[in-house]
Scaffold this motif. Structure first.
Motif, PDB file in Angstrom:
ATOM      1  N   GLU A  18     -67.036 -29.548  29.155  1.00 17.37           N
ATOM      2  CA  GLU A  18     -68.039 -28.513  29.432  1.00 17.37           C
ATOM      3  C   GLU A  18     -67.407 -27.217  29.937  1.00 17.37           C
ATOM      4  OE1 GLU A  18     -69.606 -32.599  29.744  1.00 17.37           O
ATOM      5  OE2 GLU A  18     -67.981 -31.540  30.781  1.00 17.37           O
ATOM      6  N   PHE A  19     -66.211 -27.321  30.510  1.00 17.41           N
ATOM      7  CA  PHE A  19     -65.503 -26.134  30.980  1.00 17.41           C
ATOM      8  C   PHE A  19     -65.390 -25.078  29.880  1.00 17.41           C
ATOM      9  CE2 PHE A  19     -63.690 -27.922  34.920  1.00 17.41           C
ATOM     10  CZ  PHE A  19     -63.532 -26.774  35.676  1.00 17.41           C
ATOM     11  N   PHE A  20     -65.274 -25.517  28.643  1.00 17.26           N
ATOM     12  CA  PHE A  20     -64.912 -24.615  27.548  1.00 17.26           C
ATOM     13  C   PHE A  20     -66.110 -24.118  26.743  1.00 17.26           C
ATOM     14  CE2 PHE A  20     -61.397 -27.355  28.588  1.00 17.26           C
ATOM     15  CZ  PHE A  20     -60.320 -26.487  28.643  1.00 17.26           C
ATOM     16  N   GLU A  21     -67.323 -24.480  27.166  1.00 20.94           N
ATOM     17  CA  GLU A  21     -68.495 -24.152  26.366  1.00 20.94           C
ATOM     18  C   GLU A  21     -68.733 -22.654  26.227  1.00 20.94           C
ATOM     19  OE1 GLU A  21     -71.736 -26.306  28.063  1.00 20.94           O
ATOM     20  OE2 GLU A  21     -71.131 -28.232  27.162  1.00 20.94           O
ATOM     21  N   SER A  22     -68.354 -21.871  27.232  1.00 22.24           N
ATOM     22  CA  SER A  22     -68.620 -20.429  27.180  1.00 22.24           C
ATOM     23  C   SER A  22     -67.385 -19.604  26.836  1.00 22.24           C
ATOM     24  CB  SER A  22     -69.182 -19.949  28.524  1.00 22.24           C
ATOM     25  OG  SER A  22     -68.224 -20.127  29.557  1.00 22.24           O
ATOM     26  N   LEU A  23     -66.268 -20.262  26.572  1.00 19.01           N
ATOM     27  CA  LEU A  23     -65.016 -19.536  26.361  1.00 19.01           C
ATOM     28  C   LEU A  23     -65.117 -18.512  25.245  1.00 19.01           C
ATOM     29  CD1 LEU A  23     -61.950 -19.178  26.928  1.00 19.01           C
ATOM     30  CD2 LEU A  23     -61.548 -20.957  25.219  1.00 19.01           C
ATOM     31  N   ASP A  24     -65.750 -18.886  24.134  1.00 21.81           N
ATOM     32  CA  ASP A  24     -65.787 -17.997  22.972  1.00 21.81           C
ATOM     33  C   ASP A  24     -67.148 -17.332  22.789  1.00 21.81           C
ATOM     34  OD1 ASP A  24     -67.203 -20.226  22.284  1.00 21.81           O
ATOM     35  OD2 ASP A  24     -66.023 -20.728  20.510  1.00 21.81           O
ATOM     36  N   HIS A  25     -67.871 -17.119  23.898  1.00 23.52           N
ATOM     37  CA  HIS A  25     -69.202 -16.522  23.814  1.00 23.52           C
ATOM     38  C   HIS A  25     -69.208 -15.028  24.133  1.00 23.52           C
ATOM     39  CE1 HIS A  25     -71.611 -20.535  24.356  1.00 23.52           C
ATOM     40  NE2 HIS A  25     -70.747 -20.570  23.365  1.00 23.52           N
ATOM     41  N   PHE A  26     -68.090 -14.480  24.590  1.00 21.83           N
ATOM     42  CA  PHE A  26     -68.119 -13.118  25.104  1.00 21.83           C
ATOM     43  C   PHE A  26     -66.920 -12.299  24.629  1.00 21.83           C
ATOM     44  CE2 PHE A  26     -69.974 -16.020  28.229  1.00 21.83           C
ATOM     45  CZ  PHE A  26     -71.273 -15.514  28.309  1.00 21.83           C
ATOM     46  N   GLY A  27     -67.147 -10.979  24.502  1.00 24.24           N
ATOM     47  CA  GLY A  27     -66.091  -9.993  24.351  1.00 24.24           C
ATOM     48  C   GLY A  27     -65.151 -10.213  23.180  1.00 24.24           C
ATOM     49  N   ILE A  28     -63.880  -9.914  23.435  1.00 20.07           N
ATOM     50  CA  ILE A  28     -62.847  -9.975  22.403  1.00 20.07           C
ATOM     51  C   ILE A  28     -62.713 -11.380  21.832  1.00 20.07           C
ATOM     52  CG2 ILE A  28     -60.346  -9.815  22.044  1.00 20.07           C
ATOM     53  CD1 ILE A  28     -60.351  -7.497  24.060  1.00 20.07           C
ATOM     54  N   ILE A  29     -62.810 -12.397  22.697  1.00 16.52           N
ATOM     55  CA  ILE A  29     -62.630 -13.775  22.238  1.00 16.52           C
ATOM     56  C   ILE A  29     -63.753 -14.162  21.271  1.00 16.52           C
ATOM     57  CG2 ILE A  29     -62.316 -16.165  22.944  1.00 16.52           C
ATOM     58  CD1 ILE A  29     -60.132 -14.224  23.877  1.00 16.52           C
ATOM     59  N   ARG A  30     -64.970 -13.765  21.588  1.00 23.64           N
ATOM     60  CA  ARG A  30     -66.090 -14.065  20.684  1.00 23.64           C
ATOM     61  C   ARG A  30     -65.894 -13.385  19.333  1.00 23.64           C
ATOM     62  NH1 ARG A  30     -72.543 -12.586  21.549  1.00 23.64           N
ATOM     63  NH2 ARG A  30     -73.208 -13.269  19.481  1.00 23.64           N
ATOM     64  N   ARG A  31     -65.500 -12.118  19.356  1.00 24.08           N
ATOM     65  CA  ARG A  31     -65.303 -11.394  18.104  1.00 24.08           C
ATOM     66  C   ARG A  31     -64.199 -12.038  17.268  1.00 24.08           C
ATOM     67  NH1 ARG A  31     -64.488  -6.709  20.093  1.00 24.08           N
ATOM     68  NH2 ARG A  31     -62.238  -6.500  19.805  1.00 24.08           N
TER      69      ARG A  31
ATOM     70  N   GLY B 204     -56.281 -28.877  34.671  1.00 26.73           N
ATOM     71  CA  GLY B 204     -55.634 -28.011  33.696  1.00 26.73           C
ATOM     72  C   GLY B 204     -56.567 -27.166  32.857  1.00 26.73           C
ATOM     73  N   GLU B 205     -57.883 -27.251  33.101  1.00 27.77           N
ATOM     74  CA  GLU B 205     -58.828 -26.531  32.247  1.00 27.77           C
ATOM     75  C   GLU B 205     -58.707 -25.011  32.377  1.00 27.77           C
ATOM     76  OE1 GLU B 205     -60.030 -30.624  32.252  1.00 27.77           O
ATOM     77  OE2 GLU B 205     -59.585 -29.275  33.928  1.00 27.77           O
ATOM     78  N   ILE B 206     -58.685 -24.514  33.597  1.00 25.85           N
ATOM     79  CA  ILE B 206     -58.570 -23.060  33.781  1.00 25.85           C
ATOM     80  C   ILE B 206     -57.233 -22.545  33.247  1.00 25.85           C
ATOM     81  CG2 ILE B 206     -58.409 -21.227  35.516  1.00 25.85           C
ATOM     82  CD1 ILE B 206     -60.585 -22.707  37.085  1.00 25.85           C
ATOM     83  N   PRO B 207     -56.096 -23.203  33.541  1.00 26.87           N
ATOM     84  CA  PRO B 207     -54.847 -22.765  32.910  1.00 26.87           C
ATOM     85  C   PRO B 207     -54.903 -22.775  31.383  1.00 26.87           C
ATOM     86  CG  PRO B 207     -54.363 -24.187  34.762  1.00 26.87           C
ATOM     87  CD  PRO B 207     -55.850 -24.231  34.577  1.00 26.87           C
ATOM     88  N   ALA B 208     -55.568 -23.761  30.799  1.00 25.76           N
ATOM     89  CA  ALA B 208     -55.680 -23.809  29.337  1.00 25.76           C
ATOM     90  C   ALA B 208     -56.450 -22.607  28.815  1.00 25.76           C
ATOM     91  CB  ALA B 208     -56.362 -25.108  28.901  1.00 25.76           C
ATOM     92  N   MET B 209     -57.518 -22.221  29.516  1.00 23.62           N
ATOM     93  CA  MET B 209     -58.290 -21.059  29.092  1.00 23.62           C
ATOM     94  C   MET B 209     -57.498 -19.772  29.265  1.00 23.62           C
ATOM     95  SD  MET B 209     -62.253 -21.869  30.113  1.00 23.62           S
ATOM     96  CE  MET B 209     -61.998 -22.598  31.730  1.00 23.62           C
TER      97      MET B 209
END
Length: 242
Positions: free
Chosen positions: A11-24, A134-139
């Motif tokens: 669940e940590f990663f659910e919003s990773l690609d929802h915003f800004g440069i990463i989403r685009r 390790g989730e935050i370091p992975a992001m």
């Protein structure tokens, strides 16, 4: 770039690609992301993934069976660990050349060493401190890599960023010209691009000498600076020491 992440908390990663440069970048197909729950690979009836360490010690250790099953056939495995090599922009640039990688997020006291010996290509730490997993370091690692993928950010923008040339980035200003009595340096309003470039170089050198002199020393050792930059580094260093 294909990212595969192994985590106890997807669940940590659910919003990773929802915003800004990463989403685009995701929408444009610059990278793909698959997040796998390590518990799904456990053969324990309670989906247990940890046990007590041999020879005693505090905390628990992630057991080898679910990790071994989850990592079967995975390429370029990176284990996010506080005992890994410290992440730098140079390492990010190296990793951005890969086509795929698997990011292993540890928890508790870490993972069974046999999994590291069998599967892990690199151990990476994002700094000299300890996090709960390790989730935050992975992001952090994915964000840094995605920014360098072709077409995500313009080459000009990347060139002037901190760490790319062993210098921290110069100060930035935008409108209004006068904000509550604080004004933009006049040289930035002059329109003289050569003087502006010299000013920004001096800003970058002064800031790096103050906050990260180790970067400049590394750049000198690697012969990364041109003659103009070296001359200003030595001049400004002498001024600061006088």
């Amino acid at each position: 770039m294909k990212f595969t992440v192994l985590s106890l908390f997807p669940e940590f990663f659910e919003s990773l690609d929802h915003f800004g440069i990463i989403r685009r970048a995701k929408d444009e197909g610059r990278f793909s992301l698959e997040v796998l729950n390590i518990r799904d690979f456990s053969t324990d009836k309670h989906r247990r993934v940890d046990d007590y360490p041999y020879a005693g010690g505090s905390g628990m250790v992630m057991t080898p069976q679910p990790l071994d099953a989850a990592l079967a056939g995975k390429a370029h495995v990176i284990y996010l660990s506080p005992r890994g090599e410290k992440l730098t922009q140079a390492i990010v640039q190296q990793l951005s050349q890969w086509d795929e990688m698997t990011l292993l997020c540890g928890h508790y006291e870490g993972i069974d060493q046999r999994i590291i010996d069998r599967h892990v290509e690199r151990e990476i730490s994002i700094g000299d401190y300890v996090l709960s997993g390790g989730e935050i370091p992975a992001m952090v690692l994915m964000d840094a890599i995605i920014r360098l993928l072709p077409g995500v950010i313009t080459e000009q923008s990347l060139t002037h960023e901190s760490h790319n040339a062993f210098l921290l980035e110069y100060d930035h200003y935008t409108r209004p010209e006068d904000y509550d009595g604080q004004t933009v340096p006049e040289i930035l309003l002059s329109g003289n691009h050569a003087l502006i470039e010299d000013y920004r170089l001096d800003q970058a050198i002064r800031l790096t000498l103050k906050r990260r002199p180790d970067l400049i020393e590394e750049g000198i050792q690697q012969d990364a600076f041109n003659q103009q930059q070296l001359k200003r580094i030595y001049q400004l260093r002498e001024e600061d020491n006088s």
